[in-house]
Scaffold this active site. Structure first.
Site, PDB file in Angstrom:
ATOM      1  N   CYS A 299      39.529   8.699  48.145  1.00  0.00           N
ATOM      2  CA  CYS A 299      38.424   8.626  47.178  1.00  0.00           C
ATOM      3  C   CYS A 299      38.834   7.916  45.880  1.00  0.00           C
ATOM      4  O   CYS A 299      38.081   7.098  45.341  1.00  0.00           O
ATOM      5  CB  CYS A 299      37.862  10.004  46.887  1.00  0.00           C
TER       6      CYS A 299
ATOM      7  N   ASP B 179      29.536   8.607  44.264  1.00  0.00           N
ATOM      8  CA  ASP B 179      30.443   9.419  45.071  1.00  0.00           C
ATOM      9  C   ASP B 179      31.119   8.555  46.131  1.00  0.00           C
ATOM     10  O   ASP B 179      30.458   8.045  47.037  1.00  0.00           O
ATOM     11  CB  ASP B 179      29.651  10.546  45.739  1.00  0.00           C
TER      12      ASP B 179
ATOM     13  N   HIS C 217      32.945   9.537  48.513  1.00  0.00           N
ATOM     14  CA  HIS C 217      33.187  10.288  49.743  1.00  0.00           C
ATOM     15  C   HIS C 217      32.148   9.990  50.824  1.00  0.00           C
ATOM     16  O   HIS C 217      32.233  10.537  51.927  1.00  0.00           O
ATOM     17  CB  HIS C 217      33.189  11.798  49.451  1.00  0.00           C
TER      18      HIS C 217
END
Length: 578
Positions: free
Chosen positions: A411, A535, A537
């Protein structure tokens, strides 16, 4: 101008100090140069004044001479103390007459106008001397303006051969408009955007620069000529042969021109517009050749073919087209960029005209490329809050892109890639987006990690991100630390200042997770705060509807952060340069 109304889309400044220090012929070129960079149909329509002392009889007389787009030039007078800010007047027979105006927002502007993009290559062969090159370019422009070209709209059978409504248009009947032609041609750039975030469909509101309609055009050059028309009297050919040594330039001039046309304009009127856009592009190419010859003095001058780039600086109001010599790097072009910043009244502390910040049109985006500016169209809900966002363009990098399965450990690497993409898009660097292995090797090279780190699945954090930015790009960063997620609520003012002052994406790492912050919505009176989170992820495909709809990019409250985890924030600093 359309339908008798003037639409003011921007302004430029006359740089008298810079121009008057040049020779007479260079002065003229300096004043006329700015027009060549603008889309065709964008012309000088009037002047802006900030003081009544400039409005003299001599000034009003010069208005009529300088402005060619209208017989009644427009004067915008900014008056201190005037609640309206601007007073608008037309100059009629050297007298000023008040007129009303309305402000058109960008969405309405982009829904009314279409950018017509002409792309072609034109051969050029001539002696590599200033006089010979200027003469060759002049003859070339005359040839193109003499009806020797035909324009074709790809993905259709529509050809435009002249500006005569009766026989100049083939493939369409009647008197169609440019908007109707755009629908018939099925041009991809007219019907889809870089992403589908704002729903670029006819009838829907256009919400960003990515949604501007672009109609593509090709050019066909007439190879033969009608002798009966051009040479009614037959005669023997005459050949003049001069034998001497000289250096020759043989190349193809790359034409990539833009015209800003109202979608209700008649298609047959496009012929003259496209010829004018050809003229502007060729004049830019000629100026580039001549400037190179001026610098490369000596018996063996060296020039490289100029390449066109289109830019859309924030706040400019229209595209700006620039020809850069192919072999000349960006760091040698700072003088030209600085001059354009002054002409267009743009800030002198950030680049707008580097190759990396050139506009990317929809048909130029590679398949499955990372999505761009995925936050656009998302609105926060903080009552009376002030929104401060990332400035400019970035690419969304996330898990499982580039055929790398980094789910569970990559990440922070992806956040770093997003930040580096921002510096690339803004033109600060040409450094490619680094792979995970290249990031790891960088940390090994600077002594932060052991050699066994390369090829591993180990995490990195905010400090490692700052090390890579400095080592790879020469970018410094600020590091902020908080002891818990609850303390993130105290950073509203700090982050708001960062996005206003630097405007770069912020990487935040805490515990085992890393995210990218793209903005904040902060009410300094109540303390309410929301973060715009990107994000990394996300493991799916490049589907903006899913990314926004499922919250992979969205506004989050302070409770988004883990109350028991510490956080470090990496705030990259924007270099002050052009």
């Amino acid at each position: 101008m359309h339908d008798g109304a003037l639409l003011v889309v921007g302004l430029s400044i006359e740089l008298d100090e810079e121009c008057y220090s040049l020779p007479a012929d260079e002065q003229e070129r300096c004043h006329s140069q700015s027009k060549l960079h603008f889309p065709t149909e964008v012309d000088l329509c009037g002047f802006v004044t900030f003081s009544d002392k400039y409005v003299t009889p001599e000034f009003l007389e010069s208005l009529q001479q300088d402005v060619q787009i209208t017989d009644n030039p427009l004067l915008l007078r900014y008056e201190l103390g005037n609640p309206a800010g601007l007073k608008t007047q037309f100059c009629v027979h050297e007298n000023l007459k008040d007129t009303s105006y309305e402000v058109v927002n960008e969405s309405d502007l982009w829904s009314q106008f279409i950018y017509v993009r002409l792309q072609t290559k034109i051969p050029l062969t001539c002696e590599l001397q200033t006089d010979a090159l200027s003469e060759a370019m002049l003859l070339l422009r005359k040839k193109l303006a003499a009806g020797m070209v035909c324009f074709h709209f790809p993905k259709s059978s529509v050809y435009l051969m002249s500006s005569e409504a009766e026989n100049g248009l083939s493939g369409l009947s009647g008197d169609p408009t440019v908007g109707e032609l755009c629908s018939v041609s099925g041009d991809a750039d007219c019907n889809q955007s870089l992403s589908e975030g704002c729903g670029k469909v006819k009838g829907k509101k256009k919400c960003s620069l990515k949604d501007i309609d672009v109609l593509s055009v090709e050019m066909l050059l007439k190879s033969t000529r009608d002798c009966n028309v051009e040479y009614p009297n037959k005669c023997a050919p005459v050949i003049q042969h001069v034998k001497r040594n000289y250096k020759c330039v043989k190349t193809f001039i790359k034409v990539d021109s833009l015209s800003m046309v109202h979608r209700n304009s008649q298609v047959v009127r496009l012929y003259a517009v496209l010829v004018d856009s050809l003229w502007r592009n060729l004049k830019l190419a000629e100026n580039s050749f001549l400037e190179q010859l001026l610098i490369s003095k000596g018996p063996s001058p060296v020039v490289s073919s100029p390449e066109p780039y289109h830019f859309f600086p924030q706040g400019c109001g229209h595209f700006v087209t620039i020809m850069y010599p192919k072999k000349k790097p960006d760091f040698e072009l700072d003088k030209e960029r600085c001059l354009l910043h002054k002409v267009l009244a743009l800030p002198q502390d950030r680049p707008f005209f580097r190759r990396g910040s050139a506009h990317i049109f929809a048909n130029e985006v590679p398949a499955n490329a990372p999505l761009i500016n995925v936050h656009e169209g998302l609105n926060s809900t903080v009552k009376d809050g002030e929104v401060s966002l990332v400035q400019g363009t970035y690419s969304y990098h996330h898990y499982r892109q580039d055929r790398i399965d980094d789910n569970g450990w990559g990440c922070a690497y992806r956040s770093l890639q997003t930040i580096i993409s921002w510096f690339r898009w803004q033109g600060y660097t040409e450094h490619p987006i680094p792979t995970h292995r290249e990031i790891q090797q960088c940390l090994v090279n600077i002594g932060d990690k052991p050699s066994s780190f390369v090829g591993s699945c180990q995490w990195i954090g905010s400090t490692e991100v700052s090390f890579c930015l400095e080592s790879m790009l020469g970018i410094t960063s600020r590091i902020l630390s908080v002891n818990s997620g609850e303390e993130m609520g105290n950073l509203g003012g700090e982050l708001s200042f960062h996005f206003k002052h630097d405007g770069t994406p912020v990487m935040i790492g805490g515990g085992v997770l890393a995210h990218t912050i793209l903005g904040v919505d902060f009410n300094k009176n109540t303390g309410e705060l929301k973060f715009l989170i990107l994000d990394p992820h996300y493991t799916g495909g490049e589907d903006l509807q899913v990314i926004q709809g499922k919250g992979w990019c969205g506004w989050k409250g302070v409770d988004f952060w883990n109350k028991t985890a510490y956080y470090n924030l990496c705030l990259p600093q924007r270099p002050r340069c052009v």
